[in-house]
Scaffold this active site. Structure first.
Site, mmCIF file in Angstrom:
data_model
loop_
_atom_site.group_PDB
_atom_site.id
_atom_site.type_symbol
_atom_site.label_atom_id
_atom_site.label_comp_id
_atom_site.label_asym_id
_atom_site.label_seq_id
_atom_site.Cartn_x
_atom_site.Cartn_y
_atom_site.Cartn_z
ATOM 1 C CB SER A 198 45.346 47.497 49.758
ATOM 2 O OG SER A 198 44.398 47.446 48.717
ATOM 3 C CE LYS A 208 48.202 44.908 41.147
ATOM 4 N NZ LYS A 208 49.512 45.549 40.892
#
Length: 330
Positions: A272, A48
């Site tokens: 994830s 991110k």
């Protein structure tokens, strides 16, 4: 917007900063024909960092974000960390709207960067998203809107995607992209970049089996933080026609793979990343002719130390049970 694709700041006249360390992560072949982009190496500890830098600088260029304004964003953790880092470098106050029940480390990291963290709602981002949108419309505030902004897609299409393609050898084209659906920006944007060089490339989403929001409209708690945030994001809905498959992965399988990646690959990642690897293996079994499957290891395991590496994991007999499974299978 060509300058936004550079991570090194060359030629833009500004002094170096930690933002120049964003991007350029390795592409590692973790198993035969399965490649992982090692995005947890970015500053802020996740993929991110890329959209945080890109979207904030794009807003500055467009005149939507000016000195003295406050950035406000809804996030389950990683984008909040990344935008807090960028805001600290650039001198903006930052407010992260974050649901309760997330990794304690991800909350602490945003605060360490000087952000105000407001916990709103429980586990899913829905309530935090509403709060961020409302405050972002007030005078003196700006909300990047990661779940709906096409700038999220733009970054992944023009920066991350081409970076991956350039790292593949000349004999290889990406046959498939496998990625958990958080905002959908990476799946769609990198998918678009892959389709430009291989129109037959598959674009494959991943979501938790316990919360199959895309496949069957279910919204429940799960242990794969950062994906399946309680709704189908606008970006995914807008571009869903590009997605060939969505594969569900159980939290238990994701956590086992997370431990495997650390033990066998020496990469300390979050759940994830484990889910992405599980889905890659499944896709390879489903389509044996795929020679180059690309996924991303999105964030660092340090963000989950308290939840999964120091305390028992409440799945399959706790942490000891999960590690025992690894040892029996090795």
């Amino acid at each position: 917007m060509e300058g936004l694709q550079r991570a090194d700041g060359v030629g833009d006249g500004r002094p170096p900063s930690i933002l120049d360390a964003i991007g350029g992560s390795p592409l590692v072949e973790v198993e035969d024909g399965i490649f992982a982009k090692v995005e947890f190496l970015n500053p802020s500890g996740s993929i991110k960092a890329r959209i945080a830098k890109y979207m904030i600088e794009r807003a500055e260029i467009e005149g939507l974000l000016e000195p003295g304004m406050t950035i406000v964003e809804a996030s389950s953790g990683n984008t909040g960390n990344a935008m807090s880092m960028v805001a600290a470098v650039k001198g903006y106050p930052m407010i992260v709207m974050m649901p309760g029940g997330m990794s304690s480390a991800r909350l602490a990291i945003s605060r360490a960067f000087g952000a105000e963290v407001r916990e709103i709602g429980d586990f899913h981002v829905n309530d935090a998203l509403v709060a961020a949108k409302e405050l972002g419309q007030a005078k003196g505030y700006y909300s990047p809107g990661q779940f709906e902004s096409e700038w999220n897609v733009d970054e992944n299409r023009t920066w991350l995607g081409p970076e991956i393609v350039a790292q593949l050898t000349s004999e290889r084209l990406p046959d498939a992209l496998v990625m958990g659906v958080g905002t959908g920006g990476t799946l769609i944007g990198v998918g678009q970049a892959f389709l430009e060089v291989n129109p037959k490339a598959m674009v494959v989403g991943v979501e938790p089996d316990e919360s199959c929001t895309i496949l069957c409209g279910e919204v429940h708690h799960h242990q794969i933080e950062g994906i399946s945030d309680g709704f189908i994001p606008t970006i995914y809905h807008r571009h869903h026609h590009l997605v060939d498959e969505v594969l569900p992965v159980t939290s238990a399988d994701a956590l086992v793979a997370m431990y495997e990646i650390a033990r066998n690959q020496g990469m300390f990642v979050g759940p994830s990343s484990g889910a992405n690897l599980v889905a890659c293996r499944r896709l390879k079994t489903m389509y044996p002719k795929l020679k180059t499957i690309v996924t991303l290891f999105c964030d660092e395991g340090e963000k989950y130390v308290g939840e999964y590496f120091l305390a028992d994991v409440p799945l399959r007999g706790g942490k000891a049970g999960l590690i025992g499974e690894l040892e029996r299978g090795s």
